[in-house]
Design an enzyme around this catalytic site. Structure first.
Site, PDB file in Angstrom:
ATOM      1  N   SER A 170       0.809  -0.921   0.331  1.00 42.29           N
ATOM      2  CA  SER A 170      -0.585  -0.343  -0.122  1.00 42.29           C
ATOM      3  C   SER A 170       0.852   1.362  -0.080  1.00 42.29           C
ATOM      4  O   SER A 170       2.286   0.597   0.056  1.00 42.29           O
ATOM      5  CB  SER A 170      -1.004   0.517   1.067  1.00 42.29           C
ATOM      6  OG  SER A 170      -0.384   0.139   2.675  1.00 42.29           O
ATOM      7  N   GLY A 172       1.874   3.088  -2.468  1.00 40.40           N
ATOM      8  CA  GLY A 172       3.013   3.353  -3.126  1.00 40.40           C
ATOM      9  C   GLY A 172       4.163   2.227  -2.590  1.00 40.40           C
ATOM     10  O   GLY A 172       5.635   2.249  -3.692  1.00 40.40           O
ATOM     11  N   GLU A 289     -10.119   3.748  -5.216  1.00 41.25           N
ATOM     12  CA  GLU A 289      -9.592   4.845  -6.005  1.00 41.25           C
ATOM     13  C   GLU A 289      -9.646   5.240  -7.085  1.00 41.25           C
ATOM     14  O   GLU A 289     -10.435   3.375  -8.003  1.00 41.25           O
ATOM     15  CB  GLU A 289      -8.324   5.124  -5.655  1.00 41.25           C
ATOM     16  CG  GLU A 289      -7.894   5.294  -4.516  1.00 41.25           C
ATOM     17  CD  GLU A 289      -5.888   4.650  -4.043  1.00 41.25           C
ATOM     18  OE1 GLU A 289      -5.224   5.412  -4.530  1.00 41.25           O
ATOM     19  OE2 GLU A 289      -5.681   3.423  -3.630  1.00 41.25           O
ATOM     20  N   GLU A 301      -8.168   0.951  -7.111  1.00 39.87           N
ATOM     21  CA  GLU A 301      -7.671   0.007  -5.876  1.00 39.87           C
ATOM     22  C   GLU A 301      -9.123   0.350  -4.682  1.00 39.87           C
ATOM     23  O   GLU A 301     -10.172   1.417  -4.800  1.00 39.87           O
ATOM     24  CB  GLU A 301      -6.968   0.149  -4.925  1.00 39.87           C
ATOM     25  CG  GLU A 301      -5.455  -0.634  -6.323  1.00 39.87           C
ATOM     26  CD  GLU A 301      -4.034   0.467  -4.996  1.00 39.87           C
ATOM     27  OE1 GLU A 301      -4.247   0.389  -4.289  1.00 39.87           O
ATOM     28  OE2 GLU A 301      -3.107  -0.955  -5.229  1.00 39.87           O
ATOM     29  N   ASP A 308      -5.888   7.814   3.410  1.00 35.87           N
ATOM     30  CA  ASP A 308      -5.154   8.710   3.577  1.00 35.87           C
ATOM     31  C   ASP A 308      -5.609   9.812   3.044  1.00 35.87           C
ATOM     32  O   ASP A 308      -5.475  10.702   3.231  1.00 35.87           O
ATOM     33  CB  ASP A 308      -3.579   8.284   3.415  1.00 35.87           C
ATOM     34  CG  ASP A 308      -3.638   7.647   1.965  1.00 35.87           C
ATOM     35  OD1 ASP A 308      -4.496   8.034   1.092  1.00 35.87           O
ATOM     36  OD2 ASP A 308      -2.572   7.458   2.167  1.00 35.87           O
ATOM     37  N   THR A 309      -6.214  10.115   1.735  1.00 40.35           N
ATOM     38  CA  THR A 309      -6.393  11.310   1.365  1.00 40.35           C
ATOM     39  C   THR A 309      -7.377  11.746   1.634  1.00 40.35           C
ATOM     40  O   THR A 309      -8.247  12.701   1.697  1.00 40.35           O
ATOM     41  CB  THR A 309      -6.236  10.950  -0.630  1.00 40.35           C
ATOM     42  OG1 THR A 309      -7.319   9.868  -0.421  1.00 40.35           O
ATOM     43  CG2 THR A 309      -5.425  10.421  -1.030  1.00 40.35           C
ATOM     44  N   ARG A 385       4.806   9.940   7.086  1.00 42.91           N
ATOM     45  CA  ARG A 385       4.553  11.245   7.385  1.00 42.91           C
ATOM     46  C   ARG A 385       4.300  11.360   8.198  1.00 42.91           C
ATOM     47  O   ARG A 385       3.894  10.504   9.654  1.00 42.91           O
ATOM     48  CB  ARG A 385       3.225  10.841   6.950  1.00 42.91           C
ATOM     49  CG  ARG A 385       2.725  10.988   5.699  1.00 42.91           C
ATOM     50  CD  ARG A 385       1.068  10.853   4.749  1.00 42.91           C
ATOM     51  NE  ARG A 385       0.657   9.111   5.177  1.00 42.91           N
ATOM     52  CZ  ARG A 385       0.237   8.340   4.758  1.00 42.91           C
ATOM     53  NH1 ARG A 385       0.407   8.514   3.081  1.00 42.91           N
ATOM     54  NH2 ARG A 385      -0.543   7.219   5.666  1.00 42.91           N
TER      55      ARG A 385
END
Length: 443
Positions: A170, A172, A289, A301, A308-309, A385
């Site tokens: 996940s 990336g 997504e 996906e 998170d977005t 993050r």
């Protein structure tokens, strides 16, 4: 809990740390899990936060904290049996899903959204085949490979550019965009060594030259009028990614009505499959997504949890994605009202350190209509993050400028850097004078 009880909804929300408590166990206690914990606690729920390392963000606010190797089926089973929660809520991808299937089958706890849903969405092959072969949802062209030689063949068949992703990962991690045959060897190395879950099977996807990418937060909850499941959609969230990881997001992303209709149809079908045939199953929020090219919409996906977005919803919506998730799981009414255009921007670690501090937070918050959440992670890396800024405005463009400007003002500094605090001017000092003390002495 019996098998029937595991599928039931709580009729009474009790008191934490008593026999009347409704208990939720979170598998994953990062920044998203922390916000889910807080959302449940505001509804009087007792929360057990589980993560692979101590002092994770969710550990810092939960009623109980456990450190467990969540890829170990025995360890996952043991921690669930220890607490016997009403609900098990996976908040990350790297989980021993076989253990969740056993827990669900034995009726110990209800798995959110279902053991099938968690397993299917963790595995890119399974969810891609479900979307394409069973549901007939448009997807980018794809092939799978189990070796470097197979990857070379698959990439050549799909064509360049293409994207190579580990089957299980996940954010990336392990993902590479291939521009030509020279990139194949490095992509195989990245996919097999840098994924969240060790594996040697990859998916090769055709590159969609999309106009934009959106997250369509889709929430399945109990309709108070009918007692059945209702599916609702938040305003679409646009986002910018770097190497597959989200950097900023905004809401709403403008979409043509035809594209929006296709997006909601795709999201309803893929999230409905997560119920696994259960009448009230598949509750909660899903981050769907999608790639949008003109009026064409392609499924990418789905995450069976807050996305998170979707951190932007803490500012842009009347209730955030975290509260929506908690409400839906508990069988409470949910609304998806957009309160204001908004945006979010990530604060990265920008250094490798065991502990860090955050400087110039005041300067960031001086920008109008901004808020900051520092996650409290015990260590930093350059691309980890560490916090997020959210901002609102009368329009998305202004909200984005505010969020990215504020995030850029925050400096991540070593924890041992000499910090100072300004204290009140003692009597007798001239006007305008300040006294600074070392941080440790000022405590």
């Amino acid at each position: 809990m019996t098998s029937d009880a595991a599928a039931a909804l709580p009729s009474v929300l009790g008191t934490p740390l008593t026999d009347s408590a409704v208990r939720v166990l979170l598998l994953g206690a990062g920044e998203l899990g922390k916000e889910v914990t807080i959302a449940f606690q505001r509804l009087g729920v007792e929360v057990i936060a589980v993560d692979r390392y101590p002092d994770a963000p969710g550990h810092q606010v939960a009623h109980h904290a456990e450190v467990v190797d969540m890829t170990d089926p025995a360890a996952v089973t043991a921690v669930i049996e220890k607490y016997r929660p009403d609900f098990v809520v996976p908040e990350i991808e790297a989980i021993a899903t076989d253990a969740l299937g056993d827990i669900e089958a034995r009726g110990i706890s209800q798995i959110v959204p279902s053991a099938f849903g968690v397993t299917a969405t963790m595995n890119r092959e399974r969810i891609r085949r479900l979307a394409d072969e069973e549901l007939g949802i448009p997807v980018p062209p794809y092939l799978f490979a189990d070796s470097l030689a197979e990857l070379r063949t698959a990439a050549a068949s799909i064509g360049f550019p293409c994207v190579v992703k580990p089957i299980m990962s996940s954010s990336g991690k392990g993902q590479t965009t291939l521009r030509g045959p020279r990139d194949v060897d490095a992509a195989w190395e990245t996919a097999t060594t840098k994924a969240r879950v060790a594996n040697t099977r990859v998916i090769v996807e055709g590159f969609i030259d999309f106009d934009y990418e959106v997250t369509l937060l889709t929430v399945r909850s109990i309709d108070p009028r009918t007692g059945g499941i209702i599916t609702q959609f938040c305003a679409p969230i646009g986002h910018r990614q770097v190497d597959g990881d989200y950097v900023e997001s905004w809401q709403p992303q403008q979409m043509a009505s035809s594209a929006m209709a296709s997006a909601t149809s795709i999201a309803a079908r893929i999230t409905g499959a997560m119920a696994d045939g259960r009448e009230l199953g598949g509750r909660g929020i899903f981050g769907v997504e999608l790639f949008v090219k003109g009026d064409d919409v392609y499924f990418s996906e789905v995450s069976p949890r807050p996305h998170d977005t979707g951190l932007v919803t803490m500012a842009s919506q009347r209730i955030s994605e975290f509260e929506m998730h908690a409400r839906a799981i508990l069988g409470l009414p949910v609304e998806v009202t957009l309160a204001s255009p908004g945006a979010s921007a990530v604060i990265y670690g920008n250094r490798d350190a065991q502990a860090v501090g955050f400087a110039d937070v005041a300067a960031a918050l001086a920008i109008p209509e901004t808020s900051i959440r520092l996650f409290g992670k015990p260590s930093a890396t350059r691309r980890r993050r560490m916090g997020v800024v959210t901002a609102t405005a009368d329009d998305v463009a202004t909200a984005r400028r505010r969020a990215t400007d504020a995030a850029s003002r925050v400096r991540v500094v070593p924890a041992d850097q000499a910090a100072t605090e300004v204290i009140d001017r003692p009597a007798g000092q001239p006007d305008g004078a300040t006294v600074k003390l070392p941080h440790a002495a000022a405590k």
